[in-house]
Motif scaffolding. Sequence first.
Motif, mmCIF file in Angstrom:
data_model
loop_
_atom_site.group_PDB
_atom_site.id
_atom_site.type_symbol
_atom_site.label_atom_id
_atom_site.label_comp_id
_atom_site.label_asym_id
_atom_site.label_seq_id
_atom_site.Cartn_x
_atom_site.Cartn_y
_atom_site.Cartn_z
ATOM 1 N N LEU A 13 0.813 -1.218 0.000
ATOM 2 C CA LEU A 13 0.000 0.000 0.000
ATOM 3 C C LEU A 13 0.847 1.269 0.000
ATOM 4 O O LEU A 13 2.017 1.259 0.391
ATOM 5 N N ARG A 14 0.214 2.355 -0.374
ATOM 6 C CA ARG A 14 0.906 3.651 -0.399
ATOM 7 C C ARG A 14 1.354 4.058 0.996
ATOM 8 O O ARG A 14 2.375 4.742 1.159
ATOM 9 N N ASN A 15 0.615 3.638 1.988
ATOM 10 C CA ASN A 15 0.969 3.943 3.371
ATOM 11 C C ASN A 15 0.337 2.882 4.268
ATOM 12 O O ASN A 15 -0.801 2.483 4.048
ATOM 13 N N GLU A 16 1.088 2.435 5.268
ATOM 14 C CA GLU A 16 0.575 1.410 6.182
ATOM 15 C C GLU A 16 0.443 1.938 7.605
ATOM 16 O O GLU A 16 0.346 1.158 8.549
ATOM 17 N N GLY A 17 0.420 3.273 7.724
ATOM 18 C CA GLY A 17 0.321 3.876 9.045
ATOM 19 C C GLY A 17 -0.754 4.940 9.106
ATOM 20 O O GLY A 17 -1.946 4.649 9.168
ATOM 21 N N ASP A 18 -0.337 6.203 9.036
ATOM 22 C CA ASP A 18 -1.257 7.317 9.246
ATOM 23 C C ASP A 18 -2.398 7.344 8.233
ATOM 24 O O ASP A 18 -3.517 7.752 8.562
ATOM 25 N N THR A 19 -2.128 6.952 6.994
ATOM 26 C CA THR A 19 -3.193 6.966 5.973
ATOM 27 C C THR A 19 -3.473 5.546 5.470
ATOM 28 O O THR A 19 -3.737 5.338 4.291
ATOM 29 N N LEU A 20 -3.419 4.594 6.380
ATOM 30 C CA LEU A 20 -3.676 3.196 6.036
ATOM 31 C C LEU A 20 -5.055 3.013 5.415
ATOM 32 O O LEU A 20 -5.209 2.345 4.387
ATOM 33 N N VAL A 21 -6.063 3.588 6.032
ATOM 34 C CA VAL A 21 -7.442 3.390 5.560
ATOM 35 C C VAL A 21 -7.596 3.941 4.147
ATOM 36 O O VAL A 21 -8.169 3.289 3.260
#
Length: 539
Positions: A222-230
Amino acid sequence: MPTEPQFDIVITRGTLFDGTGAPPFQADVGILGERIVAIGDLSQAKARRIIVAKDLHVAPGFIDIHTHSDISAPFNPWQSSAIAMGVTSQVVGNCGISLGLALHDPLFAFEQRWLAAYGKSIEWSNFNEFLLYLEEQGIGTNFLPLVGHGTLRKRVMGMADRLPTEEELHAMSRLLEEALEAGAWGLSSGLEYLPSGYADVNELATLCSLVRRYNGIYATHLRNEGDTLVESVQEALEVASKAQVPLQLSHHKAEGTKNWGKTKITLAMVDRARAEGLDVQLDQYPYPAFMTSLVVQTLPRSAQQGTNEEMADRLKNAQFRCQIVHEILAAHPEWNDLEPWQNILIGVCRGKPELQGRSVAELAQEAQKHPVEYVLDLIIETEGFVSAINFSIGEEDIVRVMQHPYTAIGSDAVASQVNERSLQDQIHPRVYGTFPRVLGRYVRQQQVLSEAEAIYKMTGLPAQRMGLTDRGFLRAGCYADITIYNPQTVIDTATFEHPHAYPIGIEWVLVNGTVALENGRLTNALAGKVLRANNRESR
């Protein structure tokens, strides 16, 4: 006249898990050539070799649905760490990175550095030539190759930070189709990495529409797996929905303590998408830390552009560096303190190996620098060729993702082996321990999964995801990819401090009917196959 043996190998007196998730049962397994030809009471049968599996459990060979072992195949054809933990098939080319699409060109320095450390170089110019290279050399496990979007994009656009022109998108599609024609099983993206991260939904959906025509899958880091995971999961779902392609969410997790619990939301999104008819699945490695480039973990995208050398040169500019420090601390104000940096350890750092395994907090204190300044200096010194292990994954999220019915087990490993050269690299213990850890820690010790469920997540589920019909199951007609283990002792022994350690309790591994692990000892057999999606004879 003596009776000719009916079987090459009979595995007798074992407890069988057939890979479907069904309860175990007592039976013998008869193997002739590369395939299982009988399951039942074979006590009176004659065989050239008998493997007594009393008190042991017999399962299909584990299918590791998420690896990067195409990177190590040229210098570790035996795939020793994979075999030692019961893996007989690996899906390679994940996270947008395909060694088979890399060229002998400075643009592919990352791929070349892995090989150069072991005296190897890129000797192919296209995807099919790479697969032929592996077939000629031999390989220890079966390989199912994906096409990496990042490497694909580099072939056409270099590191350009923009959307492709119509001609460039057509060129990417043409290269992708060549790879699919050669037998690739689908497309992977690594949207947290550049240049894959420069793509938008339309670019990815266009390529995935081509993958759909070949009955392939789309696996995405994914593009991000933390702050913008959803938001990142939503983007992946949008790509898959537009292309109507099966979606695999790679190494699913929620990074950072403030994001723990977000997997409740993302798993609900998966369930909702599946209810609406979208084929979505996940995979996971069972550890509280991830490992990737220190650059990706710390720098904003604005600092990552271009080649590693160009990135390092920009960070030497005082004004640009000041701007980047400001951006980093605005995004992560907690990084002004030392405490979070205690959970980030330097991983593979071939330019400064003495730093490996030590925390950024400790190193920054010794250097009398702010941790962010220390990291930037290290990135400059190593030209960005440094990874880090980050302890930021919550145990509740690990368990929640593991228990989801459509989560398979995947190591995210580059298969290794215990030797003088490999010991120089501080890698992640998942390379040696992923599958035994699930069976030992999460099945036997914590009872997070039943044993039958765990075996299904390692065998039948990934087999079905990849469209394999005669691997991943114990039944007559299937290839004899088989793992035999001791359920009372199986466990990982690799740790973050000492990651190069084979597990215990995996006793026998057969790949295509050939013994690759015998009484816990590697035989160094090269019995694997390059499985091509368009060649059902090898599947």
